[in-house]
Scaffold this motif. Structure first.
Motif, mmCIF file in Angstrom:
data_model
loop_
_atom_site.group_PDB
_atom_site.id
_atom_site.type_symbol
_atom_site.label_atom_id
_atom_site.label_comp_id
_atom_site.label_asym_id
_atom_site.label_seq_id
_atom_site.Cartn_x
_atom_site.Cartn_y
_atom_site.Cartn_z
ATOM 1 N N LEU A 226 -2.661 9.600 -9.946
ATOM 2 C CA LEU A 226 -2.215 9.031 -11.562
ATOM 3 C C LEU A 226 -1.003 8.395 -10.813
ATOM 4 N N ASN A 227 0.153 8.878 -10.072
ATOM 5 C CA ASN A 227 1.474 8.023 -9.932
ATOM 6 C C ASN A 227 1.635 7.150 -9.040
ATOM 7 N N GLY A 228 0.410 7.363 -8.458
ATOM 8 C CA GLY A 228 0.132 6.030 -7.563
ATOM 9 C C GLY A 228 -0.531 4.944 -7.940
ATOM 10 N N VAL A 229 -0.803 4.868 -9.161
ATOM 11 C CA VAL A 229 -1.764 3.314 -9.860
ATOM 12 C C VAL A 229 -0.450 3.789 -11.738
ATOM 13 N N SER A 230 0.197 4.234 -11.330
ATOM 14 C CA SER A 230 1.209 4.419 -13.036
ATOM 15 C C SER A 230 2.046 2.839 -12.863
ATOM 16 N N SER A 231 1.742 2.295 -13.282
ATOM 17 C CA SER A 231 3.080 0.970 -14.076
ATOM 18 C C SER A 231 4.689 2.038 -14.699
ATOM 19 N N PHE A 232 4.330 3.112 -14.651
ATOM 20 C CA PHE A 232 5.795 3.602 -15.083
ATOM 21 C C PHE A 232 6.565 5.152 -14.436
ATOM 22 N N ALA A 233 5.687 5.226 -13.495
ATOM 23 C CA ALA A 233 6.293 6.062 -12.216
ATOM 24 C C ALA A 233 6.855 5.005 -11.015
ATOM 25 N N ASP A 234 8.649 5.909 -10.626
ATOM 26 C CA ASP A 234 8.359 5.088 -9.582
ATOM 27 C C ASP A 234 8.342 6.019 -8.804
ATOM 28 N N TYR A 235 6.788 5.191 -7.777
ATOM 29 C CA TYR A 235 6.417 6.360 -6.561
ATOM 30 C C TYR A 235 5.960 5.571 -5.389
ATOM 31 N N SER A 236 6.239 5.771 -4.527
ATOM 32 C CA SER A 236 6.002 5.327 -3.120
ATOM 33 C C SER A 236 4.812 5.429 -2.339
ATOM 34 N N LEU A 237 3.946 6.413 -3.144
ATOM 35 C CA LEU A 237 2.420 6.196 -2.175
ATOM 36 C C LEU A 237 1.439 5.434 -3.796
ATOM 37 N N LYS A 238 0.998 4.823 -2.664
ATOM 38 C CA LYS A 238 -0.395 4.333 -3.135
ATOM 39 C C LYS A 238 -1.456 5.276 -3.670
ATOM 40 N N ALA A 239 -2.431 4.306 -4.616
ATOM 41 C CA ALA A 239 -3.605 5.538 -5.037
ATOM 42 C C ALA A 239 -4.385 5.689 -4.045
ATOM 43 N N SER A 240 -4.854 4.609 -2.871
ATOM 44 C CA SER A 240 -6.063 4.183 -1.575
ATOM 45 C C SER A 240 -4.746 5.134 -0.682
ATOM 46 N N ASP A 241 -3.672 5.367 -0.565
ATOM 47 C CA ASP A 241 -3.054 5.883 0.335
ATOM 48 C C ASP A 241 -3.535 7.896 0.301
ATOM 49 N N VAL A 242 -3.674 8.270 -1.620
ATOM 50 C CA VAL A 242 -4.001 10.005 -1.536
ATOM 51 C C VAL A 242 -5.563 9.998 -1.476
ATOM 52 N N ILE A 243 -6.236 8.371 -1.438
ATOM 53 C CA ILE A 243 -7.552 9.241 -1.764
ATOM 54 C C ILE A 243 -7.808 9.339 -0.173
ATOM 55 N N LYS A 244 -6.919 8.960 0.836
ATOM 56 C CA LYS A 244 -6.821 8.670 2.439
ATOM 57 C C LYS A 244 -6.895 9.919 2.734
ATOM 58 N N ILE A 245 -6.349 10.407 2.061
ATOM 59 C CA ILE A 245 -5.188 11.446 2.311
ATOM 60 C C ILE A 245 -6.388 12.872 2.296
ATOM 61 N N TRP A 246 -6.643 12.838 1.324
ATOM 62 C CA TRP A 246 -7.830 14.189 0.802
ATOM 63 C C TRP A 246 -8.938 14.047 1.769
ATOM 64 N N ASN A 247 -9.020 12.173 1.178
ATOM 65 C CA ASN A 247 -11.137 12.633 2.019
ATOM 66 C C ASN A 247 -10.588 12.435 3.698
#
Length: 190
Positions: free
Chosen positions: A139-160
């Protein structure tokens, strides 16, 4: 100045250099050298900075490099919001909602099987789990208000990758296992 005056000054300089070669002159030169060499490491240590210590470890490869110690003056986290935030707020970033099914986003083996449960159910019923932290990072990876370095696709790849093969391979070739990834995820938000 004429050429003859230049020649005589050079000759005087050469003569004085030749004359000042006694043992006392060499000892004085050695003392100056030693004093300068002794001060050099101090000056170098004052000017040097840690290579990774001053930066936040917001990428898997940086985190796995081993220098994840907190540094004075460096904010903790990488700009994300905690799982607790996402659990108590319904304004999730698109395309996700609290009712999004966990396994519609993340693949899993039996160890991580939450059936048809929603991501909100996982946040509520599996606090502290790997999935709990992965949802927050997603959710942080796709959020427009979180100054976040990971993309949602990175998180999904790590998990998978961890779910399917037991580890995620970082860009530096280090294997990140579930415990590593969970700790990494935890450290990317405040």
């Amino acid at each position: 100045m004429s050429d003859s005056q230049n020649d005589s000054k050079q000759q005087e300089s050469t003569e004085s250099t030749v004359q000042d070669t006694g043992p006392d002159v060499h000892a004085a030169a050695r003392r100056r050298l030693i004093r300068g060499a002794a001060a050099a490491p101090v000056l170098m240590s004052l000017a040097s900075r840690p290579v990774m210590g001053a930066a936040r470890q917001c990428a898997p490869s940086g985190f796995m490099s081993g220098n994840a110690s907190p540094q004075p003056g460096v904010s903790a986290g990488c700009g994300g919001l905690s799982p607790g935030y996402w659990k108590t707020h319904s304004n999730w970033p698109s395309p996700y909602t609290p009712s999004t099914k966990f396994h519609n986003v993340f693949t899993s083996k039996a160890k991580y099987n939450y059936g048809t449960q929603s991501m909100l159910w996982v946040l509520t019923n599996k606090p502290g789990s790997f999935a709990f932290h992965a949802i927050a990072c997603l959710l942080n990876g796709v959020s427009s208000f979180a100054d976040y370095s990971l993309k949602a696709s990175d998180v999904i790849k790590i998990w998978n990758d961890i779910s399917n093969q037991g580890y995620f391979l970082t860009s530096t070739g280090k294997k990140m296992y579930e415990a590593d990834a969970k700790k990494f995820f935890e450290e990317t938000y405040h």
